[in-house]
Design a protein around this motif. Structure first.
Motif, short mmCIF file in Angstrom:
data_model
loop_
_atom_site.label_atom_id
_atom_site.label_comp_id
_atom_site.label_asym_id
_atom_site.label_seq_id
_atom_site.Cartn_x
_atom_site.Cartn_y
_atom_site.Cartn_z
N SER A 103 36.35 34.60 44.90
CA SER A 103 36.63 34.49 43.46
C SER A 103 37.22 33.13 43.14
CB SER A 103 37.60 35.58 43.02
OG SER A 103 37.08 36.85 43.33
N GLU A 126 35.55 43.31 38.60
CA GLU A 126 36.51 43.79 39.59
C GLU A 126 37.95 43.62 39.11
OE1 GLU A 126 35.32 42.94 43.69
OE2 GLU A 126 37.29 42.00 43.85
N ARG A 135 45.25 33.91 38.16
CA ARG A 135 44.75 33.05 39.22
C ARG A 135 44.46 31.66 38.67
NH1 ARG A 135 40.39 35.45 40.48
NH2 ARG A 135 40.87 36.42 42.46
N ASP A 172 31.33 38.92 39.42
CA ASP A 172 32.30 39.19 40.48
C ASP A 172 32.80 40.63 40.34
OD1 ASP A 172 34.24 39.01 42.43
OD2 ASP A 172 35.33 37.35 41.51
N HIS A 215 31.12 41.62 48.77
CA HIS A 215 32.09 41.77 49.86
C HIS A 215 31.39 42.27 51.11
CE1 HIS A 215 35.51 41.18 47.28
NE2 HIS A 215 35.03 42.07 46.44
MG MG Z 1 37.54 38.43 44.48
#
Ligand code: MG
Ligand code: TYD
Length: 488
Positions: A103, A126, A135, A172, A215
């Motif tokens: 990410s 997500e 972030r 994502d 993932h």
């Molecule tokens: Mg991530």
């Protein structure tokens, strides 16, 4: 179920993708319980054959290649791996273990493209936008052209792309998006496949390049989505040790250029930073002159990287008794290969591997070394620690080892030597057969003494682990004559 007339396979395991004609509680391939669900069934459309009849084939040379020109993302290491940037309408899958920085990397890509004034979009299925924003604030100011959308609905993503026509879209993650028309939960194979198909169609029809996050599970497999690799144009792997700063980006599949290119990043408090020269990061904390430490130039894709291999010998617990050489505990090094190398060391050289004992062998820096070219370094590190004699601090070694104790040649000899020389190493032990190659010797950098070895025993002698009394690296037997040859 056996009476069905359908050619389609009606059940599919959501864990491994195996198909089955009847429902069973436990998948016969992966052994997981309750993972079988209905596979999608093909719909018969009577008018379809007539509709496609009129599509003509075209002369390939008349097809424009304009669309294949990549858009640079401005994240240099990613652009290097992608052959310049992302191609319009292309779909790229970035996969890696949770928490590795996927990410973060793609946010930096979005941020960098948005800074040029183009609209870009993050579809965050997500994380909430509050989390994304948190972030982002650690990585600097957020450009105004960066749009974000929260939620798992793939239809909402399609609608937003249609509306804003961004220059780049990041989704994502694949495991979190879902098609509301399907009953299966997000993350199931059916959902992941359906969403990738829809998003791919969207990218192709709109010309908007798409980056998808996936993932991997602890087994190193994409959870279900290994089954979608064929649907996308590019597959990138992002890996590293979560406890170390180094991250390696590799292209596994790339429809618009060569694969095997590698990008290297360092995870810092303010995001990922491209590392054009990983040398200081990899060898910065090395303690020279300690037995058991050997440096090997490995190839990551086409890129040479200097990695320190370390070995340690602990007191035996007796578990490996019966005169059997100890099985080494490994970190970042293939355990089966390390085990084989202990046997080669014990059987093909004069090194007395103590029994019982515990061997530990590790690649330092959070990197995984899987190349056979590291064999010689692993064997030398183990010999060095058994003998308690350090190898010279200015030495690099590489070569594959056979069971007869022979040193076999490996690809990229000149690239490995050039990197060692650039980092200040002054001697190298390489497979003797590699020096027979005129190209390899011509590329030998001046000031780097290169010595070809035919066997592990010969390498041990040249590295000084066999010398009875060491009088310093510069005066070890053999090297003075070698240097003269290499510098001619
Ligand atoms: Mg991530
Ligand atoms: P993230 O990109 O969320 O990983 P992924 O999407 O692959 O699951 O990053 C996860 C880790 O990275 C997180 O544990 C914290 C660390 N990190 C930093 O060290 N510095 C940073 O600037 C950022 C954004 C994350």
């Amino acid at each position: 179920m056996t009476t069905t007339q359908r050619a389609d396979v009606p059940y599919v395991c959501t864990a491994c993708g195996t198909t089955s004609l009847r429902w069973v509680g436990r998948c016969g391939t992966c052994g997981e319980w309750n993972t079988l669900g209905p596979a999608s069934v093909r719909v018969h459309r009577p008018g379809r054959a007539a509709a496609v009849e009129g599509v003509p084939a075209v002369a390939l040379r008349d097809v424009s290649t304009d669309g294949a020109r990549p858009l640079p993302t401005g994240v240099s290491e990613l652009d290097r791996v992608m052959g310049g940037g992302v191609v319009g309408g292309s779909v790229t899958l970035l996969f890696g273990p949770p928490g590795i920085g996927k990410s973060t990397l793609l946010f930096q890509v979005l941020s960098s493209v948005a800074t040029t004034g183009a609209d870009v979009m993050l579809a965050s299925a997500e994380e909430s936008l509050t989390q994304v924003s948190g972030r982002a604030s650690r990585m600097g100011p957020v450009p105004p052209h960066l749009l974000a959308l929260e939620g798992p609905d793939v239809e909402a993503i399609e609608a937003a792309v249609e509306r804003h026509r961004p220059a780049l879209v990041v989704v994502d993650s694949l495991q979190s998006v879902s098609d509301p028309g399907l009953a299966q939960p997000a993350g199931s194979l059916a959902q992941v496949r359906a969403c990738v198909e829809r998003l791919t169609r969207m990218a192709k029809s709109s010309g908007v390049p798409l980056l998808l996050v996936g993932h991997v599970t602890k087994d190193g497999d994409l959870a279900g989505p290994r089954a979608v690799e064929h649907l996308v144009d590019t597959v990138l792997s992002f890996d590293g040790d979560r406890h170390h700063a180094l991250r390696v980006l590799t292209s596994v599949k790339h429809r618009f250029g060569p694969t095997g290119e590698v990008g290297i990043f360092e995870m810092r408090d303010d995001g990922l930073r491209a590392v054009p020269d990983p040398g200081p990061l990899m060898l910065g904390d090395r303690m020279a002159g300690v037995p058991g430490s050997v440096v090997v130039p490995v190839l990551q894709g086409r890129r040479p990287l200097l990695v320190e291999v370390q070995a340690l010998l602990g007191p035996g617990t007796g578990t490996s008794g019966g005169g059997v050489a100890p099985r080494p505990h490994t970190l970042g090094i293939d355990a089966a290969r390390a085990n084989l190398l202990v046997a080669v060391l014990a059987c093909r050289t004069a090194v007395d591997v103590p029994v019982p004992a515990e061997f530990f062998v590790a690649a330092v820096g959070g990197i995984t070394v899987s190349e056979p070219a590291a064999d010689l370094a692993v064997a030398l590190a183990m010999a060095s620690v058994v003998r308690q004699r350090p190898v010279p601090a200015d030495l690099v070694v590489f070569g594959e080892l056979g069971l007869a104790g022979e040193v076999r040649t490996v690809p990229g000899v000149d690239r490995r030597l050039a990197e060692a020389h650039r980092a200040g190493f002054t001697r190298a032990l390489v497979p003797a057969s590699a020096l027979g190659d005129a190209a390899a010797t011509a590329a030998t950098p001046a000031g780097l003494a290169v010595h070809g070895v035919r066997t592990l025993a010969e390498a041990l002698e040249m590295a000084g682990t066999e010398a009875v009394a060491r009088t310093g690296p510069g005066t070890m037997p053999g090297w003075s004559t070698v240097r003269a040859v290499a510098n001619r």
